[in-house]
Write an enzyme that holds these catalytic residues in place. Structure first.
Site, PDB file in Angstrom:
ATOM      1  N   ARG A 181      -2.689  -2.309  -3.718  1.00  0.00           N
ATOM      2  CA  ARG A 181      -3.989  -0.900  -2.814  1.00  0.00           C
ATOM      3  C   ARG A 181      -4.114  -0.040  -4.493  1.00  0.00           C
ATOM      4  O   ARG A 181      -3.032   0.236  -3.761  1.00  0.00           O
ATOM      5  CB  ARG A 181      -3.834  -0.852  -1.524  1.00  0.00           C
ATOM      6  CG  ARG A 181      -4.890   0.078  -1.640  1.00  0.00           C
ATOM      7  CD  ARG A 181      -5.241   0.211  -0.186  1.00  0.00           C
ATOM      8  NE  ARG A 181      -6.509   1.689  -0.158  1.00  0.00           N
ATOM      9  CZ  ARG A 181      -6.406   3.103   1.349  1.00  0.00           C
ATOM     10  NH1 ARG A 181      -5.335   2.515   1.524  1.00  0.00           N
ATOM     11  NH2 ARG A 181      -7.861   2.876   0.747  1.00  0.00           N
ATOM     12  N   ARG A 207     -10.543  16.035   7.144  1.00  0.00           N
ATOM     13  CA  ARG A 207     -11.731  16.574   6.417  1.00  0.00           C
ATOM     14  C   ARG A 207     -12.469  16.568   6.636  1.00  0.00           C
ATOM     15  O   ARG A 207     -13.248  15.707   7.123  1.00  0.00           O
ATOM     16  CB  ARG A 207     -11.213  15.427   4.612  1.00  0.00           C
ATOM     17  CG  ARG A 207     -10.407  14.535   4.331  1.00  0.00           C
ATOM     18  CD  ARG A 207     -10.290  13.686   3.354  1.00  0.00           C
ATOM     19  NE  ARG A 207      -8.947  12.776   3.989  1.00  0.00           N
ATOM     20  CZ  ARG A 207      -9.132  11.555   3.247  1.00  0.00           C
ATOM     21  NH1 ARG A 207     -10.136  10.772   2.544  1.00  0.00           N
ATOM     22  NH2 ARG A 207      -9.172  10.637   4.247  1.00  0.00           N
ATOM     23  N   GLU A 254      -8.255  -5.167   5.964  1.00  0.00           N
ATOM     24  CA  GLU A 254      -8.323  -4.685   4.049  1.00  0.00           C
ATOM     25  C   GLU A 254      -6.422  -5.778   3.780  1.00  0.00           C
ATOM     26  O   GLU A 254      -6.987  -5.972   2.214  1.00  0.00           O
ATOM     27  CB  GLU A 254      -7.994  -3.640   3.923  1.00  0.00           C
ATOM     28  CG  GLU A 254      -8.629  -2.466   3.730  1.00  0.00           C
ATOM     29  CD  GLU A 254      -8.811  -1.221   4.071  1.00  0.00           C
ATOM     30  OE1 GLU A 254      -8.322  -0.485   4.985  1.00  0.00           O
ATOM     31  OE2 GLU A 254      -8.715   0.324   2.894  1.00  0.00           O
ATOM     32  N   VAL A 294     -11.059   4.198  14.816  1.00  0.00           N
ATOM     33  CA  VAL A 294     -12.257   4.655  15.388  1.00  0.00           C
ATOM     34  C   VAL A 294     -13.088   3.847  15.604  1.00  0.00           C
ATOM     35  O   VAL A 294     -14.060   3.953  17.271  1.00  0.00           O
ATOM     36  CB  VAL A 294     -12.556   6.306  15.074  1.00  0.00           C
ATOM     37  CG1 VAL A 294     -13.947   6.626  15.918  1.00  0.00           C
ATOM     38  CG2 VAL A 294     -11.543   6.930  14.583  1.00  0.00           C
ATOM     39  N   GLY A 295     -13.803   3.533  14.743  1.00  0.00           N
ATOM     40  CA  GLY A 295     -15.218   2.414  14.868  1.00  0.00           C
ATOM     41  C   GLY A 295     -14.552   1.238  15.733  1.00  0.00           C
ATOM     42  O   GLY A 295     -15.995   0.710  16.711  1.00  0.00           O
ATOM     43  N   GLU A 296     -13.283   0.681  15.557  1.00  0.00           N
ATOM     44  CA  GLU A 296     -13.169  -0.574  16.127  1.00  0.00           C
ATOM     45  C   GLU A 296     -13.435   0.211  18.337  1.00  0.00           C
ATOM     46  O   GLU A 296     -13.157  -1.448  19.043  1.00  0.00           O
ATOM     47  CB  GLU A 296     -12.087  -1.676  16.104  1.00  0.00           C
ATOM     48  CG  GLU A 296     -11.991  -1.559  14.194  1.00  0.00           C
ATOM     49  CD  GLU A 296     -11.374  -2.478  13.773  1.00  0.00           C
ATOM     50  OE1 GLU A 296      -9.982  -2.856  14.414  1.00  0.00           O
ATOM     51  OE2 GLU A 296     -11.218  -2.248  12.483  1.00  0.00           O
ATOM     52  N   LYS A 339       3.248   1.062   3.296  1.00  0.00           N
ATOM     53  CA  LYS A 339       2.787  -0.028   4.572  1.00  0.00           C
ATOM     54  C   LYS A 339       2.821  -1.848   3.194  1.00  0.00           C
ATOM     55  O   LYS A 339       1.984  -1.330   2.191  1.00  0.00           O
ATOM     56  CB  LYS A 339       1.294   0.214   4.257  1.00  0.00           C
ATOM     57  CG  LYS A 339       1.146   1.035   5.913  1.00  0.00           C
ATOM     58  CD  LYS A 339       0.063   0.407   6.769  1.00  0.00           C
ATOM     59  CE  LYS A 339      -0.321   2.248   6.693  1.00  0.00           C
ATOM     60  NZ  LYS A 339      -2.174   1.896   6.688  1.00  0.00           N
ATOM     61  N   PHE A 352      -8.043  11.339  17.436  1.00  0.00           N
ATOM     62  CA  PHE A 352      -9.097  10.635  18.287  1.00  0.00           C
ATOM     63  C   PHE A 352      -8.983  10.370  19.051  1.00  0.00           C
ATOM     64  O   PHE A 352      -9.869  11.175  20.888  1.00  0.00           O
ATOM     65  CB  PHE A 352      -9.676   9.498  17.786  1.00  0.00           C
ATOM     66  CG  PHE A 352     -11.914   9.450  17.400  1.00  0.00           C
ATOM     67  CD1 PHE A 352     -11.985  10.671  16.133  1.00  0.00           C
ATOM     68  CD2 PHE A 352     -12.773   9.711  18.218  1.00  0.00           C
ATOM     69  CE1 PHE A 352     -13.024  10.843  16.246  1.00  0.00           C
ATOM     70  CE2 PHE A 352     -13.948  10.001  17.859  1.00  0.00           C
ATOM     71  CZ  PHE A 352     -14.028  11.103  17.162  1.00  0.00           C
ATOM     72  N   ASN A 407       0.756  -1.116  -0.126  1.00  0.00           N
ATOM     73  CA  ASN A 407      -0.018   0.119   0.125  1.00  0.00           C
ATOM     74  C   ASN A 407       1.199   1.238   0.077  1.00  0.00           C
ATOM     75  O   ASN A 407       1.468   1.502   1.225  1.00  0.00           O
ATOM     76  CB  ASN A 407      -0.802  -0.026   1.139  1.00  0.00           C
ATOM     77  CG  ASN A 407      -1.848   0.792   1.705  1.00  0.00           C
ATOM     78  OD1 ASN A 407      -1.537   2.003   0.386  1.00  0.00           O
ATOM     79  ND2 ASN A 407      -2.505   1.086   2.270  1.00  0.00           N
ATOM     80  N   LEU A 443     -14.430   4.182  10.101  1.00  0.00           N
ATOM     81  CA  LEU A 443     -14.883   5.358  10.754  1.00  0.00           C
ATOM     82  C   LEU A 443     -12.868   5.090  10.999  1.00  0.00           C
ATOM     83  O   LEU A 443     -12.795   4.515  12.514  1.00  0.00           O
ATOM     84  CB  LEU A 443     -15.323   5.446  11.864  1.00  0.00           C
ATOM     85  CG  LEU A 443     -16.522   4.826  12.072  1.00  0.00           C
ATOM     86  CD1 LEU A 443     -17.122   5.296  13.356  1.00  0.00           C
ATOM     87  CD2 LEU A 443     -16.872   6.274  10.561  1.00  0.00           C
ATOM     88  N   GLY A 444     -11.799   5.439  10.403  1.00  0.00           N
ATOM     89  CA  GLY A 444     -10.866   5.603  10.977  1.00  0.00           C
ATOM     90  C   GLY A 444      -9.813   6.867  10.266  1.00  0.00           C
ATOM     91  O   GLY A 444     -10.543   7.728  10.902  1.00  0.00           O
ATOM     92  N   ASN A 445      -9.089   7.195  10.052  1.00  0.00           N
ATOM     93  CA  ASN A 445      -9.106   8.653   9.178  1.00  0.00           C
ATOM     94  C   ASN A 445      -9.571   9.555   8.610  1.00  0.00           C
ATOM     95  O   ASN A 445      -9.666  10.326   8.832  1.00  0.00           O
ATOM     96  CB  ASN A 445      -6.733   8.865   9.025  1.00  0.00           C
ATOM     97  CG  ASN A 445      -5.891   8.525  10.226  1.00  0.00           C
ATOM     98  OD1 ASN A 445      -6.101   8.968  11.343  1.00  0.00           O
ATOM     99  ND2 ASN A 445      -4.640   7.167  10.460  1.00  0.00           N
ATOM    100  N   HIS A 490     -12.734   3.527   0.699  1.00  0.00           N
ATOM    101  CA  HIS A 490     -13.227   1.875   1.393  1.00  0.00           C
ATOM    102  C   HIS A 490     -13.640   1.002   0.666  1.00  0.00           C
ATOM    103  O   HIS A 490     -14.069  -0.315   1.279  1.00  0.00           O
ATOM    104  CB  HIS A 490     -13.439   2.627   2.593  1.00  0.00           C
ATOM    105  CG  HIS A 490     -13.218   3.751   2.979  1.00  0.00           C
ATOM    106  ND1 HIS A 490     -12.961   5.065   3.794  1.00  0.00           N
ATOM    107  CD2 HIS A 490     -10.735   4.229   3.505  1.00  0.00           C
ATOM    108  CE1 HIS A 490     -12.313   5.703   4.312  1.00  0.00           C
ATOM    109  NE2 HIS A 490     -11.185   5.171   4.361  1.00  0.00           N
TER     110      HIS A 490
END
Ligand code: ADP
Length: 408
Positions: A95, A245, A388, A335-337, A21, A287, A14, A213-215, A184
């Site tokens: 990716r 953003r 991913e 964030v979501g996790e 990455k 976050f 990626n 919900l990440g960066n 995504h």
């Protein structure tokens, strides 16, 4: 050395503008043989952290370009017992952010495909050029291994026309490729499949909403495995509030700023991509840092959080109506996790819709895919870790297998 035989492994790459990455993993079990991160490519203080079989190897110093970075990474692989160029690595999965109207399936990379991905850079000026640089370097360094591009836009290619069309001059839009593409997609597709598994149901029968919900952040509405809407658009700027953003804006704001503020197009680009969102409102984009500011009573941070949640709820409402019946609502990515507050606040007060979060389940320290709604609630609320890299590795391996079976 791990027990995974090399012949089963896929390298996932990626590439960002100044970073790479990567993971070497087994697409069946998901077991990661090695992973790492190259940072600050092109700067004096480049760095690489490479983890393999329980060891971490580090490099500090200038890294001229992506190819130099990958060369160093391959040396590190050798140091930790894996000869990528010589060993039987099955495939490399890359990716790629934007597939435009051209690519909507994982695609074997040829010179023509590489050129076509590069041609799509107009649609993703921040991302596709970096992806192409990574692809070119990896192809040069590993010429004998099939390389597959997996597109972030692919899952959303078949969005219903009404959901993907912007209401502007139709000829102008067609001439410039203006439509909602969505991003995504690899994560939304992987997570939607996992949700069906966790619920023990056929994916065809599940209507679901997913919040990645990440960066970056995006939501999708998925009916029977097929997306019917998503928040990101022509670019990854639309929709939810993100780290840097702002998501949805009145487009008139941009015209107003171009006319009245000391901003040109590049200035607006910087504003939209780097200086907006949680960062624009609070000064921090991470976050966890936002949470610390809120705990210290910082009003700007509190407002940033409230705007973030307000936007999530707006799309939740929209997608509940679009789907009509919703079986599952799922949170994924950093964030979501990891943020029980975000999950609880997004879904607060919706018992009349059959949506409830069980506080003990929501706050449990558990990193596995799980249900956080009460067992008898009509709508299942879940936390599902995204992966991913695994999805890209599986897609790449499938392309290679299909090619091999075609050839035999
Ligand atoms: P990317 O979009 O870069 O892949 P991630 O999915 O890794 O991003 O998400 C990064 C975000 O997740 C950051 O805002 C980070 O603060 C947040 N995050 C990570 N761990 C936690 C945590 N334990 N609690 C709250 N937020 C977290």
């Amino acid at each position: 050395m791990s027990g995974v035989p090399d012949s089963a492994l896929v390298l996932v790459v990626n590439s960002g503008s100044s970073s790479i990455k990567y993971q070497l993993l087994d697409p069946d079990s998901g077991e990661v043989a090695a992973s790492g991160l190259v940072e600050r490519i092109g700067e004096e203080n480049g760095s690489i952290e490479h983890r393999a079989d329980g060891r971490t190897v580090e490099h500090e110093g200038p890294i001229a370009d992506h190819k130099a970075g990958l060369r160093l990474v391959f040396d590190m692989f050798a140091e930790t017992g894996r000869d990528l160029a010589g060993a039987d690595v099955r495939a490399v999965g890359h990716r790629v952010v934007h597939g435009g109207e051209v690519f909507y399936e994982p695609t074997l990379i040829t010179d023509e495909v590489e050129a076509a991905i590069s041609d799509l850079s107009e649609l993703a000026p921040l991302h596709n050029p970096a992806n192409v640089t990574g692809i070119r370097s990896t192809r040069e360094l590993l010429p004998g291994i099939p390389q597959i591009a997996v597109f972030d836009t692919a899952f959303f290619h078949g969005l219903p026309e009404a959901a993907r069309t912007y209401a502007i001059d139709a000829d102008l839009a067609a001439a410039h490729g203006v439509r909602k593409y969505g991003f995504h997609g690899t994560s939304h597709e992987y997570v939607s499949g996992r949700v069906a598994e966790v619920l023990g149901r056929d994916p065809e029968s599940v209507n679901q909403i997913i919040f990645h919900l990440g960066n970056g952040a995006s939501a999708s509405a998925v009916r029977g495995g097929a997306p019917v809407d998503t928040t990101m658009g022509l670019t990854p700027l639309e929709g939810l509030v993100m780290g840097t953003r702002g998501g949805d804006l009145d487009p008139g704001i941009l015209l107003h700023l171009l006319r009245t503020a000391d901003l040109d197009v590049d200035g607006v680009d910087r504003l939209l991509n780097r200086d907006s969102g949680i960062k624009g409102l609070s000064g921090v984009n991470d976050f966890r840092a936002l949470r610390r500011l809120i705990d210290d009573g910082d009003q700007r941070a509190q407002l940033a959080y409230d705007v973030y949640i307000h936007r999530l709820r707006r799309y939740l409402g929209a997608y509940l109506v679009e789907l009509g019946r919703v079986d599952a609502i799922t949170f994924t990515a950093g964030v979501g996790e990891n943020s029980p507050d975000v999950r609880a606040d997004t879904l607060a007060g919706l018992e009349n819709f059959g949506i409830e979060v069980d506080t003990a389940r929501n706050t449990a320290k558990d990193r596995t895919a799980r249900r956080i709604s009460p067992p008898d609630a009509p709508v299942a609320v879940l936390v599902v870790p995204t992966n991913e890299e695994l999805a890209i590795a599986r897609a790449a391996r499938k392309v290679v297998r299909d090619l091999e079976s075609r050839d035999t």
